[in-house]
Scaffold this active site. Structure first.
Site, PDB file in Angstrom:
ATOM      1  N   LYS A   1     -19.165  28.142  20.646  1.00 16.83           N
ATOM      2  CA  LYS A   1     -18.012  27.307  20.983  1.00 16.83           C
ATOM      3  C   LYS A   1     -18.006  27.115  22.478  1.00 16.83           C
ATOM      4  O   LYS A   1     -18.156  28.099  23.204  1.00 16.83           O
ATOM      5  CB  LYS A   1     -16.724  27.995  20.535  1.00 16.83           C
ATOM      6  CG  LYS A   1     -15.486  27.183  20.814  1.00 16.83           C
ATOM      7  CD  LYS A   1     -14.321  27.990  21.335  1.00 16.83           C
ATOM      8  CE  LYS A   1     -14.477  28.417  22.771  1.00 16.83           C
ATOM      9  NZ  LYS A   1     -13.296  28.971  23.399  1.00 16.83           N
TER      10      LYS A   1
ATOM     11  N   ARG B   1       3.564   5.721  -5.226  1.00 11.26           N
ATOM     12  CA  ARG B   1       2.652   6.032  -6.328  1.00 11.26           C
ATOM     13  C   ARG B   1       1.542   6.994  -5.922  1.00 11.26           C
ATOM     14  O   ARG B   1       0.855   7.546  -6.760  1.00 11.26           O
ATOM     15  CB  ARG B   1       2.064   4.714  -6.886  1.00 11.26           C
ATOM     16  CG  ARG B   1       3.087   3.884  -7.641  1.00 11.26           C
ATOM     17  CD  ARG B   1       2.620   2.439  -7.830  1.00 11.26           C
ATOM     18  NE  ARG B   1       2.855   1.619  -6.642  1.00 11.26           N
ATOM     19  CZ  ARG B   1       2.574   0.324  -6.558  1.00 11.26           C
ATOM     20  NH1 ARG B   1       2.040  -0.312  -7.583  1.00 11.26           N
ATOM     21  NH2 ARG B   1       2.817  -0.354  -5.450  1.00 11.26           N
TER      22      ARG B   1
HETATM   23  C1  UD1 Z   1       1.549  -6.542  -3.446  1.00 16.95           C
HETATM   24  C2  UD1 Z   1       1.913  -7.962  -3.873  1.00 16.95           C
HETATM   25  C3  UD1 Z   1       1.151  -8.316  -5.142  1.00 16.95           C
HETATM   26  C4  UD1 Z   1      -0.348  -8.178  -4.903  1.00 16.95           C
HETATM   27  C5  UD1 Z   1      -0.683  -6.788  -4.365  1.00 16.95           C
HETATM   28  C6  UD1 Z   1      -2.124  -6.765  -3.924  1.00 16.95           C
HETATM   29  C7  UD1 Z   1       4.221  -8.232  -3.164  1.00 16.95           C
HETATM   30  C8  UD1 Z   1       5.633  -8.346  -3.567  1.00 16.95           C
HETATM   31  N1  UD1 Z   1       3.338  -8.029  -4.115  1.00 16.95           N
HETATM   32  O1  UD1 Z   1       1.991  -5.676  -4.475  1.00 16.95           O
HETATM   33  O2  UD1 Z   1       1.429  -9.649  -5.492  1.00 16.95           O
HETATM   34  O3  UD1 Z   1      -1.033  -8.438  -6.104  1.00 16.95           O
HETATM   35  O4  UD1 Z   1       0.139  -6.450  -3.234  1.00 16.95           O
HETATM   36  O5  UD1 Z   1      -2.542  -5.505  -3.548  1.00 16.95           O
HETATM   37  O6  UD1 Z   1       3.931  -8.341  -1.983  1.00 16.95           O
HETATM   38  N2  UD1 Z   1       5.086  -2.826   2.747  1.00 16.95           N
HETATM   39  C9  UD1 Z   1       5.810  -2.896   3.905  1.00 16.95           C
HETATM   40  N3  UD1 Z   1       7.171  -2.964   3.822  1.00 16.95           N
HETATM   41  C10 UD1 Z   1       7.833  -2.977   2.645  1.00 16.95           C
HETATM   42  C11 UD1 Z   1       7.085  -2.916   1.452  1.00 16.95           C
HETATM   43  C12 UD1 Z   1       5.701  -2.847   1.534  1.00 16.95           C
HETATM   44  O7  UD1 Z   1       5.265  -2.885   4.996  1.00 16.95           O
HETATM   45  O8  UD1 Z   1       9.077  -3.055   2.654  1.00 16.95           O
HETATM   46  C13 UD1 Z   1       3.623  -2.732   2.842  1.00 16.95           C
HETATM   47  C14 UD1 Z   1       3.042  -1.494   2.160  1.00 16.95           C
HETATM   48  O9  UD1 Z   1       2.936  -0.437   3.085  1.00 16.95           O
HETATM   49  C15 UD1 Z   1       1.703  -1.968   1.657  1.00 16.95           C
HETATM   50  C16 UD1 Z   1       1.855  -3.465   1.487  1.00 16.95           C
HETATM   51  O10 UD1 Z   1       3.044  -3.822   2.149  1.00 16.95           O
HETATM   52  O11 UD1 Z   1       0.655  -1.705   2.575  1.00 16.95           O
HETATM   53  C17 UD1 Z   1       1.948  -3.879   0.031  1.00 16.95           C
HETATM   54  O12 UD1 Z   1       3.018  -3.196  -0.585  1.00 16.95           O
HETATM   55  P1  UD1 Z   1       2.881  -2.582  -2.035  1.00 16.95           P
HETATM   56  O13 UD1 Z   1       4.169  -1.953  -2.392  1.00 16.95           O
HETATM   57  O14 UD1 Z   1       1.665  -1.765  -2.142  1.00 16.95           O
HETATM   58  O15 UD1 Z   1       2.718  -3.932  -2.878  1.00 16.95           O
HETATM   59  P2  UD1 Z   1       2.080  -4.080  -4.327  1.00 16.95           P
HETATM   60  O16 UD1 Z   1       3.047  -3.595  -5.325  1.00 16.95           O
HETATM   61  O17 UD1 Z   1       0.728  -3.502  -4.348  1.00 16.95           O
HETATM   62 CA    CA Z   2      -0.428  -2.251  -2.981  1.00 18.54          CA
END
Ligand code: UD1
Ligand code: CA
Length: 458
Positions: free
Chosen positions: A356, A18
């Site tokens: 520099k 996003r």
């Molecule tokens: C997640 C939570 C949601 C919460 C929100 C809060 C889940 C399924 N959902 O959603 O309930 O309200 O955070 O901010 O967890 N990441 C990995 N590996 C992956 C996928 C993601 O390391 O395979 C990491 C991403 O880099 C990120 C974090 O996990 O830093 C959260 O992932 P993101 O996709 O942003 O989750 P949200 O949709 O925000």
């Molecule tokens: Ca997030």
């Protein structure tokens, strides 16, 4: 209470689709520091260097940005969801000898030590605790589901929320920060499934699973604490950066730094400003810059990794990076100080001067239109307007030495390597290619001839 040990696990493997940027989301910067920097900063007082990080997308660059953390990186080659990230890292968590694992989304840079402390307080009583918030806009956050007695039942992702199944929403959502008891939560990891709208393994499903198993689960409510908001879009990043900016500027003002026009001053989280320093907006200070008490920074300065001693005055419109500005020094307006520029006590740099890797000795002056690169200028020397150190022959860089009390006439080219002795004088317009000894005058320019001017026209 039995002995506990907590290992933090930062989830940072996702691409951050996003954000619409090729860069890993956790490397996007706020106040010139990567998002992940802030998460590590908040964790440090709680778990010291007991921090594992799940990386995947753009992992090499994440490692480059945080070399000290990289030996505890866990690779998640395919990003199959936050639950999958946890599964991938679990072996390392167990190996760390931790009794508890503090899991935090890497995209939560506003998190504070205080918020994490509140979650840690649940350590003694729960198998699984997580932070919840009640923001005005619940957006895509995971919805917290409680039973009629307000006990946690589950977290349901926004996409998967079904009113007929889960009931009316409460406005309480998941902040993405969890404290897991290693011994009791470990066995649940293999039960995670990806039968949901995203086709991903969700860490949030652990909550429902733990409740089903009769484990103790708690949601630690943080109200509408914006410091717990995750960053998913460019707009959210910019808003978070604004919050951080105000937080830092306000703290400094309260500590005794005079920041005029504070809405236009940006100061990074690693910058140190002593009470009694004075800063005028607009100004940007980043990196490991240090401003001592009694230093004064005028408007429109862009500063990175530079230090300012007491009593120095930086006038308006300067670009300063990696420079040391000494006591009582005056800089600018319109100067450029690059890495390795050192201005000793009471030295002066004026308009359109660039330095520099160069030292300007005590009380020495370069007031106008000058380039000093790879140079040492002795105390009290005067560098005339238009002086250039010719430090580069297209392949290598060479040093120019100018002695104490030397006087360099205007428009002089000093072709390095070359040295000008103490109290030597260089005639204006010279191109100096040979050393000039102490107390001598060097002059190297075409002789002037005056000819009769013919006024006759054809
Ligand atoms: C997640 C939570 C949601 C919460 C929100 C809060 C889940 C399924 N959902 O959603 O309930 O309200 O955070 O901010 O967890 N990441 C990995 N590996 C992956 C996928 C993601 O390391 O395979 C990491 C991403 O880099 C990120 C974090 O996990 O830093 C959260 O992932 P993101 O996709 O942003 O989750 P949200 O949709 O925000
Ligand atoms: Ca997030």
């Amino acid at each position: 209470m039995p002995e506990t040990k907590t290992t933090a696990l930062v989830l940072a493997a996702g691409k951050g689709t996003r954000m619409r940027s090729p860069k890993a989301k956790v490397l996007q910067t706020l106040l010139n520091e990567p998002m992940l920097f802030y998460v590590y900063e908040a964790l440090a007082p709680i778990v010291r260097d007991n921090v594992l990080t799940v990386v995947g997308h753009d992992a090499d660059n994440v490692a480059k940005a945080f070399p000290a953390m990289a030996d505890r990186f866990v690779m998640q080659a395919e990003q199959l969801g936050t639950g999958h990230a946890l599964q991938v890292a679990w072996e390392a968590v167990e190996k760390s000898g931790a009794t508890h694992c503090l899991v935090i989304n890497g995209d939560t840079p506003l998190v504070t030590v205080e918020a994490l402390d509140r979650l840690m307080a649940a350590q003694g009583c729960c198998d699984l605790a997580f932070m919840t918030i009640t923001p005005r806009d619940t957006g895509a956050f995971g919805r917290v589901v409680r039973d009629t007695e307000r006990r946690i039942k589950a977290i349901v992702e926004a996409k998967d929320y079904d009113f007929s199944l889960h009931g009316p929403v409460t406005g309480e959502v998941n902040a993405g920060i969890y404290l897991l008891k290693v011994a009791t939560l470990g066995p649940l990891l293999e039960k995670l499934e990806n039968a949901n709208k995203s086709g991903e393994y969700y860490i949030t499903d652990l909550v429902g699973l733990a409740v089903e198993q009769g484990l103790s689960v708690d949601g630690v409510q943080a109200g509408n604490d914006i410091s717990l908001m995750g960053i998913n879009s460019p707009r959210e990043l910019i808003a978070a950066e604004g919050t951080l900016r105000t937080r830092i500027v306000d703290e400094l003002i309260d500590s005794g730094v005079l920041i005029h026009n504070p809405g236009t001053v940006i100061i990074g989280p690693r910058v140190v400003v002593e009470p009694g320093a004075e800063i005028f907006g607009h100004c940007e200070l980043y990196g490991a810059s240090k401003v001592a008490a009694g230093a004064r920074l005028g408007s429109y300065n862009h500063i990175t990794d530079a230090t300012f001693a007491p009593g120095c005055v930086v006038r308006e419109f300067n670009h300063i990076e990696g420079a040391e500005v000494g006591e009582g020094v005056t800089v600018g307006p319109y100067s450029r100080l690059r890495p390795g520029a050192r201005l000793e006590k009471n030295a002066r740099i004026g308009n359109f001067v660039e330095m520099k890797k160069a030292v300007l000795g005590e009380g020495a002056k370069a007031s106008h239109l000058t380039y000093l690169g790879d140079a040492e200028v002795g105390a009290g020397a005067n560098i005339g307007a238009g002086t250039i150190t010719c430090n580069y022959d297209g392949k290598n860089k060479f040093l120019t030495r100018i002695g104490a009390g030397a006087f360099i006439g205007s428009n002089t080219a000093l072709v390095a390597p070359v040295s000008v002795g103490d109290n030597a004088l260089i005639g204006a317009g010279s191109t100096i290619t040979k050393d000039v000894p102490d107390n001598q005058t060097g002059i190297a320019r075409g002789k002037q001839v005056n000819l009769n001017r013919s006024l006759k026209r054809n």
